[in-house]
Structure formats: structure tokens, C-alpha cells
Scaffold this active site. Structure first.
Site, short mmCIF file in Angstrom:
data_model
loop_
_atom_site.label_atom_id
_atom_site.label_comp_id
_atom_site.label_asym_id
_atom_site.label_seq_id
_atom_site.Cartn_x
_atom_site.Cartn_y
_atom_site.Cartn_z
N GLU A 267 0.86 -1.19 0.00
CA GLU A 267 0.00 0.00 0.00
C GLU A 267 0.90 1.24 0.00
O GLU A 267 2.00 1.22 0.56
CB GLU A 267 -0.90 0.00 1.23
CG GLU A 267 -1.96 -1.10 1.16
CD GLU A 267 -2.75 -1.25 2.44
OE1 GLU A 267 -2.54 -0.44 3.38
OE2 GLU A 267 -3.56 -2.17 2.52
N GLN B 153 -10.19 7.09 -21.88
CA GLN B 153 -11.50 6.52 -21.54
C GLN B 153 -12.39 7.67 -21.05
O GLN B 153 -12.71 7.77 -19.87
CB GLN B 153 -11.31 5.45 -20.48
CG GLN B 153 -10.45 4.29 -20.99
CD GLN B 153 -10.08 3.32 -19.89
OE1 GLN B 153 -10.93 2.72 -19.27
NE2 GLN B 153 -8.79 3.21 -19.63
N HIS C 55 -6.15 14.68 -23.63
CA HIS C 55 -6.51 13.91 -24.82
C HIS C 55 -7.79 14.47 -25.46
O HIS C 55 -7.89 14.55 -26.69
CB HIS C 55 -6.68 12.44 -24.45
CG HIS C 55 -7.06 11.60 -25.63
ND1 HIS C 55 -6.26 11.49 -26.74
CD2 HIS C 55 -8.15 10.85 -25.87
CE1 HIS C 55 -6.85 10.70 -27.62
NE2 HIS C 55 -8.00 10.30 -27.12
N LYS D 210 -7.65 6.72 -40.21
CA LYS D 210 -7.30 5.41 -39.67
C LYS D 210 -8.54 4.76 -39.06
O LYS D 210 -9.50 5.44 -38.71
CB LYS D 210 -6.19 5.52 -38.62
CG LYS D 210 -6.64 5.92 -37.23
CD LYS D 210 -5.53 5.85 -36.19
CE LYS D 210 -6.08 6.23 -34.81
NZ LYS D 210 -5.12 6.71 -33.86
N ARG E 119 -9.59 1.55 -36.13
CA ARG E 119 -9.07 0.64 -35.12
C ARG E 119 -9.93 -0.61 -35.09
O ARG E 119 -11.01 -0.60 -34.52
CB ARG E 119 -9.11 1.32 -33.74
CG ARG E 119 -8.00 2.34 -33.50
CD ARG E 119 -7.72 2.48 -32.02
NE ARG E 119 -6.79 3.55 -31.72
CZ ARG E 119 -5.46 3.42 -31.73
NH1 ARG E 119 -4.92 2.27 -32.07
NH2 ARG E 119 -4.70 4.42 -31.40
N ASP F 48 0.72 14.50 -33.09
CA ASP F 48 -0.27 13.77 -32.31
C ASP F 48 -0.19 14.24 -30.86
O ASP F 48 0.78 14.89 -30.47
CB ASP F 48 0.02 12.25 -32.39
CG ASP F 48 -1.26 11.44 -32.30
OD1 ASP F 48 -2.28 11.97 -31.85
OD2 ASP F 48 -1.23 10.24 -32.68
N THR G 218 1.18 2.71 -28.22
CA THR G 218 1.86 1.54 -28.80
C THR G 218 2.78 1.93 -29.96
O THR G 218 3.60 1.13 -30.39
CB THR G 218 0.84 0.54 -29.35
OG1 THR G 218 0.13 1.17 -30.43
CG2 THR G 218 -0.14 0.09 -28.28
N GLY H 208 1.72 2.35 -32.90
CA GLY H 208 1.10 1.82 -34.11
C GLY H 208 0.55 2.91 -35.02
O GLY H 208 0.75 2.88 -36.24
N THR H 209 -0.13 3.91 -34.43
CA THR H 209 -0.73 4.98 -35.24
C THR H 209 0.34 5.67 -36.08
O THR H 209 0.19 5.84 -37.29
CB THR H 209 -1.42 6.02 -34.31
OG1 THR H 209 -2.48 5.36 -33.62
CG2 THR H 209 -1.96 7.21 -35.09
C1 R5P Z 1 -5.76 8.83 -30.65
O1 R5P Z 1 -6.85 9.36 -30.55
C2 R5P Z 1 -4.54 9.51 -30.12
O2 R5P Z 1 -4.49 10.85 -30.51
C3 R5P Z 1 -3.28 8.81 -30.56
O3 R5P Z 1 -3.22 8.81 -31.96
C4 R5P Z 1 -3.26 7.40 -30.07
O4 R5P Z 1 -3.55 7.36 -28.71
C5 R5P Z 1 -1.90 6.77 -30.29
O5 R5P Z 1 -1.96 5.45 -29.85
P1 R5P Z 1 -0.98 4.34 -30.42
O6 R5P Z 1 0.41 4.89 -30.32
O7 R5P Z 1 -1.22 3.16 -29.52
O8 R5P Z 1 -1.39 4.06 -31.81
#
Ligand code: R5P
Length: 343
Positions: free
Chosen positions: A40, A104, A137, A201, A203, A227, A232, A234-235
């Protein structure tokens, strides 16, 4: 209330807290932020805070050494605020350079939580009177609080870096990596006096992205993809691949928050991207195997904001260039020290 603010920090990004304090000619207040044997979180504030203006700096992210996870960071923040309130601090501001759980922010299907709102509720219950954060975000998360929220932007620091590298005007095209980021990309394009393109894009599942289309001309130009966060990777990796296939000469990426989940750094290192530029809202440790990563400091932006809050001056003026301020447009004052590696 004392006009000399006190600064405290948890363990998720202590280096940033110390840098902010240093720029304010203050020190990070004494506190024990640890764990009991049963895991804790254990907190003890080591200084008198009675009647003081207090700022608690903590990103909701894991620490660079991985000892503190996202949930530990949140718990440290909440318990520090509780301890400070019970010790009669006059006003507590949570300074959360990276507001975790922000993705979220709505129910996308049945039986999901709105986690960003839960975090807001917890902060309110513990006694926060004000929030300072950066590039939420979704800007609407400000509405989850019935308190003053300063949602700072890293864009001036990021754009200064790009301009210094001559990545501006008609040499580049600013690219949004998804439809949701078009407004941000437009602001960058305006500031950098360049054209704009948009990647679309989809998902198919969480944390997996696929490019479906690109609108705008990228051929023969250096693409700068902007961004708010990299999770990750990936985007950005997929966007870079598609942009290169459309004839861009090089691809640079900039983002405020470098989360770098799992093997994201490896994904980006092995991608078509030339350079990955992020800020230090989230700490990260890049070993020698990573050559593409640059980290810029946004400490001065937070230091100026804290100074202005303490003296009841406008925070938005910082970004309007009013009051003769040169910050944060002056950009990072120690870029060399902060540059982890560059291609
Ligand atoms: C999406 O809405 C955000 O702006 C980023 O593009 C996203 O969170 C990037 O996530 P990842 O690197 O996992 O693709």
C-alpha cells in the site's frame, strides 16, 4: 495565504518536478512517498504547509525505472493531496503534466466506465482546488471538473524545435494521423506556415490501427505528423508507412506525451520515421539501441504557469505572447541536455 508556493512531487516524474522547482528558484518539499511492506502507498509530508499555496506535481504514468505503475502514480497523488489538506494547506493545485486514463472519456459501448471522470471525482473528493495539466486527450475533460482547469499546450515548444531544424514553411506538410487530430494539426500548420494533410485510420480492435486513406498532397515533401500521445506507436508507424508510400521524402513525428507502451520504442525505431520528438511530461529511458528519440522540456511552461497562478496573473497570456513574455515561445532552454538521441 502565503505567496511563496510549496512544491511537492510523487515518484512518477520527479525529474520534471525538480526541474520546474529549479526554474522557480524553489525546491521540491520534503516528503516520504513510498510503499508499506504490504504494497500500500505510504505518504508523510515532511514540512509545515499550514496556510500555504501548494502545488503537487505528478503525471499519471509509470516511472522511467518502471518501479511506479500508472495506478501507483494516481494513488500517490491522491494520498499526497489528502495529507496536505489534513495538514491545513490553504489551496492545493494538482499539476498533472500527463493526465492518464484520459482516453476513456466516454462510453464507446455498453458496460464501460468513464475513467477520466472517475479520476476527476477522486481529485475533487481529496481536496484539489485547481488543476494544471497539458494537452488533455480531449479538451472536454475540463468539464469533468467544477474547478479552474489550466490545460496548457506544448505546441510552442514543439514548433520552436521544428523551426530551429528548418522543418517549416513549404519544405514540410503537417499531417494529422487521424480525423480526431485535425484541429491540432491545423494549428501546427498555421504556426509553421505549411500545408496540411490528413490520414484516416480505423481501429479494428483496441491498440491496433490501420490506415484507410490520406487526404492532401504529401509527395516530394517532408511530412511532420503531429499527435497528442504515442502509446503503442502503431498509429504513427502505420501513418509513416502510408505517407512514404504516397511520395513523402521523410517523416518526422511530434507528440506531447510519449507513453511508449510495451515495445513501442522498438516499433518506432524500426519504422519509416526519421525522428520521434516528444516532451518530458512522461519520463522515459532510451538506451543506446534507440537513435531516433528526442525529448524536449516543458518545465518552463509549467514554472511560468505556477508563478502566474501564485501571483494572480493571466495564464492564457503566456500563450498569447502578451505581457512581453518570451515564454514558452522561447522553447527549451537546455535542449542539448535533454536530447536523448537524434537521427
Ligand atoms: C488517438 O486518438 C490519439 O491521438 C493517438 O493517436 C493514439 O492514442 C496513439 O496510440 P498508439 O500509439 O497506440 O497508436
Amino acid at each position: 495565504m502565503s505567496h511563496n508556493p510549496l512544491i511537492f512531487s510523487g515518484n512518477s516524474n520527479r525529474a520534471l518536478a525538480e526541474e520546474i522547482a529549479k526554474r522557480l528558484k524553489l525546491h521540491v518539499g520534503k516528503s516520504l512517498v513510498d510503499k508499506f511492506k504490504n504494497e500500500e502507498t505510504r505518504i508523510e509530508i515532511g514540512e509545515n504547509v499550514r496556510g500555504s499555496e501548494v502545488f503537487v506535481i505528478q503525471s499519471i504514468c509509470k516511472s522511467a525505472d518502471g518501479r511506479i505503475g500508472v495506478n501507483d502514480a494516481l494513488m500517490e497523488l491522491l494520498l499526497m493531496i489528502d495529507a496536505l489538506r489534513r495538514a491545513s494547506a490553504a489551496r492545493i493545485t494538482a499539476v498533472i503534466p500527463y493526465y492518464g486514463y484520459a482516453k476513456q472519456d466516454k462510453k464507446t459501448k455498453g458496460r464501460e466506465p468513464i475513467s477520466a471522470k472517475v479520476v476527476a471525482n477522486l481529485l475533487k473528493i481529496t481536496g484539489v482546488k485547481r488543476l494544471v495539466t497539458m494537452d488533455l486527450h480531449a479538451a472536454q475533460i475540463q468539464g469533468f471538473f467544477d474547478l479552474p482547469v489550466d490545460n496548457l499546450v506544448a505546441m510552442p515548444v514543439l514548433c520552436n524545435y521544428l523551426k530551429n531544424e528548418d522543418l517549416c514553411k513549404d519544405r514540410i506538410v503537417v499531417v494529422s494521423p487521424d480525423a480526431g487530430g485535425v484541429h491540432r494539426a491545423e494549428l501546427f500548420a498555421k504556426r509553421l506556415e505549411s500545408s496540411l494533410a490528413i490520414v484516416f485510420k480505423r481501429r479494428p480492435e483496441p491498440d491496433v490501427s490501420e490506415v484507410t486513406d490520406i487526404v492532401g498532397d504529401v509527395s516530394g515533401k517532408i511530412a511532420v505528423v503531429v499527435d497528442d500521445m504515442i502509446s503503442t506507436g502503431g498509429t504513427l508507424a502505420k501513418a509513416a508507412e502510408a505517407i512514404k508510400a504516397r511520395g513523402a521524402t521523410k517523416v518526422y513525428t511530434v507528440a506531447t506525451h510519449g507513453i511508449f507502451a510495451g515495445d513501442a520504442m522498438r516499433v518506432l525505431e524500426d519504422s519509416e520515421i526519421e525522428r520521434v520528438i516528444v516532451t518530458n511530461t512522461i519520463p522515459f529511458a532510451a538506451g543506446e539501441a534507440y537513435t531516433k528519440f528526442v525529448q524536449l522540456s516543458i518545465a518552463q511552461t509549467f514554472a511560468d504557469t505556477i508563478s502566474r497562478i501564485t501571483t494572480n496573473r493571466s495564464v492564457s497570456a503566456l500563450f498569447d505572447g502578451e505581457e512581453g513574455t518570451t515564454l514558452p515561445d522561447a522553447g527549451p532552454s537546455e535542449p542539448a541536455a535533454l536530447q536523448i538521441a537524434s537521427a
